[in-house]
Motif scaffolding. Structure first.
Motif, PDB file in Angstrom:
ATOM      1  N   THR A 214       0.839  -1.190   0.000  1.00 39.38           N
ATOM      2  CA  THR A 214       0.000   0.000   0.000  1.00 39.38           C
ATOM      3  C   THR A 214       0.878   1.246   0.000  1.00 39.38           C
ATOM      4  O   THR A 214       2.107   1.169   0.113  1.00 39.38           O
ATOM      5  CB  THR A 214      -0.894   0.038   1.245  1.00 39.38           C
ATOM      6  OG1 THR A 214      -0.045   0.094   2.413  1.00 39.38           O
ATOM      7  CG2 THR A 214      -1.818  -1.176   1.321  1.00 39.38           C
ATOM      8  N   VAL A 215       0.223   2.406  -0.078  1.00 35.83           N
ATOM      9  CA  VAL A 215       0.943   3.671   0.057  1.00 35.83           C
ATOM     10  C   VAL A 215       1.700   3.704   1.381  1.00 35.83           C
ATOM     11  O   VAL A 215       2.869   4.106   1.446  1.00 35.83           O
ATOM     12  CB  VAL A 215      -0.039   4.859  -0.036  1.00 35.83           C
ATOM     13  CG1 VAL A 215       0.645   6.166   0.357  1.00 35.83           C
ATOM     14  CG2 VAL A 215      -0.607   4.977  -1.445  1.00 35.83           C
ATOM     15  N   GLY A 216       1.032   3.281   2.465  1.00 36.66           N
ATOM     16  CA  GLY A 216       1.673   3.287   3.780  1.00 36.66           C
ATOM     17  C   GLY A 216       2.914   2.426   3.819  1.00 36.66           C
ATOM     18  O   GLY A 216       3.936   2.796   4.424  1.00 36.66           O
ATOM     19  N   ALA A 217       2.877   1.254   3.167  1.00 38.95           N
ATOM     20  CA  ALA A 217       4.042   0.366   3.146  1.00 38.95           C
ATOM     21  C   ALA A 217       5.215   1.031   2.444  1.00 38.95           C
ATOM     22  O   ALA A 217       6.362   0.970   2.917  1.00 38.95           O
ATOM     23  CB  ALA A 217       3.686  -0.950   2.459  1.00 38.95           C
ATOM     24  N   ALA A 218       4.951   1.670   1.315  1.00 43.56           N
ATOM     25  CA  ALA A 218       6.021   2.348   0.575  1.00 43.56           C
ATOM     26  C   ALA A 218       6.590   3.511   1.382  1.00 43.56           C
ATOM     27  O   ALA A 218       7.806   3.722   1.414  1.00 43.56           O
ATOM     28  CB  ALA A 218       5.498   2.829  -0.774  1.00 43.56           C
ATOM     29  N   MET A 219       5.726   4.266   2.043  1.00 47.68           N
ATOM     30  CA  MET A 219       6.217   5.384   2.853  1.00 47.68           C
ATOM     31  C   MET A 219       7.021   4.883   4.050  1.00 47.68           C
ATOM     32  O   MET A 219       8.009   5.513   4.451  1.00 47.68           O
ATOM     33  CB  MET A 219       5.049   6.256   3.314  1.00 47.68           C
ATOM     34  CG  MET A 219       4.374   7.023   2.207  1.00 47.68           C
ATOM     35  SD  MET A 219       3.300   8.366   2.823  1.00 47.68           S
ATOM     36  CE  MET A 219       2.153   7.452   3.835  1.00 47.68           C
ATOM     37  N   ALA A 220       6.605   3.772   4.639  1.00 50.92           N
ATOM     38  CA  ALA A 220       7.327   3.225   5.790  1.00 50.92           C
ATOM     39  C   ALA A 220       8.712   2.732   5.384  1.00 50.92           C
ATOM     40  O   ALA A 220       9.694   2.927   6.125  1.00 50.92           O
ATOM     41  CB  ALA A 220       6.521   2.094   6.426  1.00 50.92           C
ATOM     42  N   LEU A 221       8.823   2.080   4.228  1.00 54.25           N
ATOM     43  CA  LEU A 221      10.137   1.658   3.743  1.00 54.25           C
ATOM     44  C   LEU A 221      11.014   2.874   3.486  1.00 54.25           C
ATOM     45  O   LEU A 221      12.213   2.872   3.809  1.00 54.25           O
ATOM     46  CB  LEU A 221       9.992   0.819   2.474  1.00 54.25           C
ATOM     47  CG  LEU A 221      11.296   0.372   1.797  1.00 54.25           C
ATOM     48  CD1 LEU A 221      12.213  -0.355   2.767  1.00 54.25           C
ATOM     49  CD2 LEU A 221      10.999  -0.494   0.575  1.00 54.25           C
ATOM     50  N   LYS A 222      10.450   3.917   2.921  1.00 47.43           N
ATOM     51  CA  LYS A 222      11.208   5.153   2.703  1.00 47.43           C
ATOM     52  C   LYS A 222      11.697   5.723   4.028  1.00 47.43           C
ATOM     53  O   LYS A 222      12.857   6.171   4.138  1.00 47.43           O
ATOM     54  CB  LYS A 222      10.335   6.173   1.975  1.00 47.43           C
ATOM     55  CG  LYS A 222      11.032   7.484   1.663  1.00 47.43           C
ATOM     56  CD  LYS A 222      10.125   8.429   0.878  1.00 47.43           C
ATOM     57  CE  LYS A 222      10.816   9.755   0.583  1.00 47.43           C
ATOM     58  NZ  LYS A 222       9.936  10.669  -0.189  1.00 47.43           N
ATOM     59  N   SER A 223      10.865   5.696   5.056  1.00 44.20           N
ATOM     60  CA  SER A 223      11.261   6.194   6.374  1.00 44.20           C
ATOM     61  C   SER A 223      12.440   5.407   6.919  1.00 44.20           C
ATOM     62  O   SER A 223      13.427   5.981   7.407  1.00 44.20           O
ATOM     63  CB  SER A 223      10.078   6.110   7.344  1.00 44.20           C
ATOM     64  OG  SER A 223      10.485   6.399   8.664  1.00 44.20           O
ATOM     65  N   ILE A 285       1.242  -1.401   9.498  1.00 47.51           N
ATOM     66  CA  ILE A 285       1.319  -0.699   8.222  1.00 47.51           C
ATOM     67  C   ILE A 285       1.472  -1.698   7.083  1.00 47.51           C
ATOM     68  O   ILE A 285       0.869  -1.547   6.022  1.00 47.51           O
ATOM     69  CB  ILE A 285       2.484   0.308   8.237  1.00 47.51           C
ATOM     70  CG1 ILE A 285       2.262   1.350   9.341  1.00 47.51           C
ATOM     71  CG2 ILE A 285       2.635   0.996   6.882  1.00 47.51           C
ATOM     72  CD1 ILE A 285       3.451   2.259   9.596  1.00 47.51           C
ATOM     73  N   PHE A 286       2.273  -2.711   7.302  1.00 42.23           N
ATOM     74  CA  PHE A 286       2.462  -3.767   6.301  1.00 42.23           C
ATOM     75  C   PHE A 286       2.893  -5.018   7.035  1.00 42.23           C
ATOM     76  O   PHE A 286       3.757  -4.973   7.909  1.00 42.23           O
ATOM     77  CB  PHE A 286       3.536  -3.347   5.287  1.00 42.23           C
ATOM     78  CG  PHE A 286       3.801  -4.357   4.199  1.00 42.23           C
ATOM     79  CD1 PHE A 286       2.811  -4.743   3.320  1.00 42.23           C
ATOM     80  CD2 PHE A 286       5.066  -4.918   4.055  1.00 42.23           C
ATOM     81  CE1 PHE A 286       3.059  -5.668   2.309  1.00 42.23           C
ATOM     82  CE2 PHE A 286       5.335  -5.847   3.045  1.00 42.23           C
ATOM     83  CZ  PHE A 286       4.323  -6.216   2.178  1.00 42.23           C
ATOM     84  N   VAL A 418       5.967  -6.312   9.320  1.00 40.29           N
ATOM     85  CA  VAL A 418       7.111  -5.789   8.573  1.00 40.29           C
ATOM     86  C   VAL A 418       7.339  -4.329   8.938  1.00 40.29           C
ATOM     87  O   VAL A 418       8.460  -3.908   9.221  1.00 40.29           O
ATOM     88  CB  VAL A 418       6.894  -5.950   7.058  1.00 40.29           C
ATOM     89  CG1 VAL A 418       8.094  -5.407   6.276  1.00 40.29           C
ATOM     90  CG2 VAL A 418       6.644  -7.420   6.698  1.00 40.29           C
ATOM     91  N   PHE A 419       6.270  -3.548   8.930  1.00 41.03           N
ATOM     92  CA  PHE A 419       6.317  -2.145   9.356  1.00 41.03           C
ATOM     93  C   PHE A 419       5.145  -1.886  10.292  1.00 41.03           C
ATOM     94  O   PHE A 419       4.009  -2.275   9.987  1.00 41.03           O
ATOM     95  CB  PHE A 419       6.210  -1.190   8.160  1.00 41.03           C
ATOM     96  CG  PHE A 419       7.317  -1.317   7.158  1.00 41.03           C
ATOM     97  CD1 PHE A 419       8.597  -0.867   7.447  1.00 41.03           C
ATOM     98  CD2 PHE A 419       7.088  -1.876   5.906  1.00 41.03           C
ATOM     99  CE1 PHE A 419       9.627  -0.982   6.521  1.00 41.03           C
ATOM    100  CE2 PHE A 419       8.099  -1.993   4.974  1.00 41.03           C
ATOM    101  CZ  PHE A 419       9.381  -1.545   5.285  1.00 41.03           C
ATOM    102  N   ARG A 420       5.409  -1.254  11.418  1.00 40.09           N
ATOM    103  CA  ARG A 420       4.331  -0.863  12.318  1.00 40.09           C
ATOM    104  C   ARG A 420       4.598   0.546  12.839  1.00 40.09           C
ATOM    105  O   ARG A 420       5.725   1.049  12.794  1.00 40.09           O
ATOM    106  CB  ARG A 420       4.143  -1.864  13.449  1.00 40.09           C
ATOM    107  CG  ARG A 420       5.314  -2.073  14.389  1.00 40.09           C
ATOM    108  CD  ARG A 420       4.999  -3.186  15.393  1.00 40.09           C
ATOM    109  NE  ARG A 420       6.070  -3.448  16.327  1.00 40.09           N
ATOM    110  CZ  ARG A 420       6.105  -3.016  17.586  1.00 40.09           C
ATOM    111  NH1 ARG A 420       5.107  -2.266  18.067  1.00 40.09           N
ATOM    112  NH2 ARG A 420       7.109  -3.326  18.385  1.00 40.09           N
ATOM    113  N   LEU A 421       3.548   1.171  13.365  1.00 39.08           N
ATOM    114  CA  LEU A 421       3.623   2.586  13.705  1.00 39.08           C
ATOM    115  C   LEU A 421       4.633   2.873  14.809  1.00 39.08           C
ATOM    116  O   LEU A 421       5.262   3.937  14.808  1.00 39.08           O
ATOM    117  CB  LEU A 421       2.229   3.097  14.101  1.00 39.08           C
ATOM    118  CG  LEU A 421       2.098   4.607  14.292  1.00 39.08           C
ATOM    119  CD1 LEU A 421       2.424   5.355  12.995  1.00 39.08           C
ATOM    120  CD2 LEU A 421       0.692   4.962  14.774  1.00 39.08           C
ATOM    121  N   SER A 422       4.822   1.968  15.743  1.00 39.03           N
ATOM    122  CA  SER A 422       5.796   2.207  16.809  1.00 39.03           C
ATOM    123  C   SER A 422       7.182   2.481  16.239  1.00 39.03           C
ATOM    124  O   SER A 422       7.905   3.361  16.731  1.00 39.03           O
ATOM    125  CB  SER A 422       5.847   1.009  17.766  1.00 39.03           C
ATOM    126  OG  SER A 422       4.678   0.928  18.541  1.00 39.03           O
TER     127      SER A 422
END
Length: 552
Positions: A214-223, A285-286, A418-422
């Motif tokens: 999702t968009v969130g997954a891509a943004m989280a990887l970028k972060s 997130i993912f 894989v990615f979470r908000l914490s």
């Protein structure tokens, strides 16, 4: 080439069970086309078959459990690997070389480049699929994300790597792909993520599609990528612009309106593990979800794998004493063996996450008190599979579903975050702290402490605050695959190679216990281990690749 898709769910990347369905060819079947087999031409004329092809790229690129977390933890001051499942002992003993990178290790050079190859095959053929523009565009976004994820997995292991966009085939006899620099590899990943963000959805309307990018997954990887880029080991000049980029990337996820992510599960009220056990909850997130329909050993058997031998578990990864000792007391102060009261009962009045994350002696678990003491049911002297006993006398409780009875069926549906908000909150806090924005850093650090950990807030500034943020990452994100790479990007990797400690516990006649720290595994630090070695076989195939420093 025949593409066999039997037994794979066409419309779901959420239930990813490892198969060899689409990427394996069988020469004996080349003259046959059974009803469950499709030609390459079939795949690129049918959007549903193209989606199956994409689903299988997830199998390669999205790592979980032993590959995504526990195996890395066993190479640090988090865990001891009881069975060396990912060949982590090669690293902790200082024995890893370019010649002993087996398929069972976490090297994954071949696995990630396989994912990249199939991503490139996808891009070379997807325009042949007609009449499904929305589905095709979504798949393009997915594959840009998956290729970015595969390159990130390579970057964090090896540094800069060859950036392959060509599809090599059997007619290619020579390879002379040079390694890109760390920054060039980072920029390639960012470019893939920018393309992914153009066409990925914020959410999928249908439940079977949950688990796809999702968009969130891509943004989280970028972060995560930009936090690495800004970190001391890769940012020797402490370029503020890199920290600004990391800060903005994390804040973009936090402020994203397409999905309202929120912290979920609080150790203070004993709901912490719901973060991992409640699928696709607001903090996720993912994630990668494994079906409970068939066994995926070491992936959907994780509750059995992590639990003590006395419960017919494997104690596959044992928490080391250094990790145990770093959990705070309930009032937020440090634990110390030099404190007589704390040393007398080291598991009393610890912070709430301790009891949700670690399984220690004399704790309630599945209907009885654990017995890691000498001669106890969960000890090496136990009559119950003593070969599976924890060597450190601690097991992992985090991610374990205590309601599942693995004595009846050893597998069940599982979710790897894989990615979470914490993580994003801590990414943001770290970047803010590096920029001197202490107030903002404290706000997000204390959100984790109060809303996830059930702990009092902290204060601080400068280097002291940065140390508190690093400590919080150690605790909150433990066993999730972060520690190994965190201590490398901070330039302090050697602290993860201290000898692994455990404890000998003896039960006294009055029911109390005594504790004696012991060494479970002697470890050796080798400076070259900031990076993994590139397998020598790959350099022999491609002489243009230069080996990482200090490997022969």
């Amino acid at each position: 080439m025949k593409l066999n898709i039997n037994n794979f769910k066409i419309n779901s990347a959420a239930l990813l069970v490892c198969t060899a369905l689409i990427f394996g060819g069988c020469k004996k079947a080349l003259d046959l086309q059974p009803l469950d087999s499709y030609t390459e031409k079939d795949v690129w004329t049918d959007p549903k078959l193209a989606q199956v092809f994409v689903n299988n790229i997830y199998n390669q690129a999205v790592l979980a459990y032993q590959d995504g977390g526990f195996g890395w933890g066993a190479q640090t001051d988090e865990l001891y690997g009881n069975f060396n499942w990912t060949n982590e002992n090669l690293y902790v003993r200082g024995e890893a070389t370019p010649d002993n990178q087996t398929s069972g290790s976490l090297n994954h050079w071949n696995k990630m480049y396989a994912s990249i190859r199939y991503s490139n095959i996808f891009f070379a053929n997807i325009e042949k699929v007609a009449g499904a523009e929305v589905a095709v565009n979504t798949m393009k976004g997915e594959v840009h994300f998956l290729r970015a994820l595969a390159y990130f997995e390579l970057l964090k292991r090896f540094g800069g790597v060859p950036l392959i966009q060509k599809v090599y085939d059997v007619n290619d006899r020579t390879f002379n792909e040079k390694r890109a620099t760390w920054t060039e590899t980072k920029d390639f990943i960012l470019a893939d993520l920018a393309e992914a963000l153009k066409t990925l959805p914020a959410v999928y309307p249908n439940d079977p599609d949950k688990g796809r990018a999702t968009v969130g997954a891509a943004m989280a990887l970028k972060s995560r990528l930009l936090l690495y880029a800004a970190s001391p080991y890769f940012n020797k000049s402490n370029d503020r612009k890199l920290w600004e980029d990391a800060k903005l990337a994390a804040k973009a996820v936090i402020d994203f309106t397409g999905v309202k992510y929120a912290l979920y599960g609080n150790a203070g009220n004993r709901t912490y593990n719901k973060t991992f056990l409640d699928f696709f909850n607001p903090e996720i997130i993912f994630s990668r979800v494994y079906s409970g329909l068939v066994q995926a050993d070491r992936y959907n058997t994780v509750s059995r794998d992590l639990s003590p031998n006395g419960y017919n578990g494997y104690s596959a990864y044992n928490v080391v004493q250094q990790m145990v000792d770093d959990f705070e007391m309930a009032d937020g102060t440090k634990f110390s063996w030099n404190n007589p009261e704390q040393a007398k009962n080291p598991y009393l009045n610890r912070e709430p996450r301790f009891y949700e994350t670690i399984l220690a002696n004399n704790q309630q678990f599945k209907g009885r008190l654990t017995g890691f003491f000498e001669g106890g049911d969960d000890s090496p002297q136990s009559p119950y599979s003593p070969w599976n006993a924890s060597k450190t006398r601690y097991c992992v409780r985090k991610m374990v579903d205590e309601t599942h009875d693995w004595n009846i069926q050893d597998y069940d549906a599982t979710q790897w975050a894989v990615f979470r908000l914490s993580e994003i909150y801590l990414n943001y806090a770290e970047a803010c702290s590096a920029l001197g924005e202490d107030g903002e850093a404290l706000t997000y650090l204390n959100k984790i402490r109060t809303e996830k950990a059930g702990l009092p807030v902290v204060s601080g500034a400068g280097a002291a605050l940065m140390e508190k943020i690093r400590h919080e990452r150690r605790i909150e994100l433990c066993f999730e695959g972060h520690r190994y790479f965190d201590i490398r990007r901070w330039g302090i990797a050697e602290i993860g190679s201290e000898d692994a400690k455990g404890v000998v516990i003896r039960k006294q006649s009055n029911g109390t216990f005594t504790y004696e720290i012991m060494t479970v595994q002697e470890r050796t630090w080798v400076p070259s281990f900031y990076y993994y070695p590139i397998p020598r076989t790959e350099i022999q195939k491609n002489p243009g690749i230069v080996q990482n420093p200090n490997y022969n």
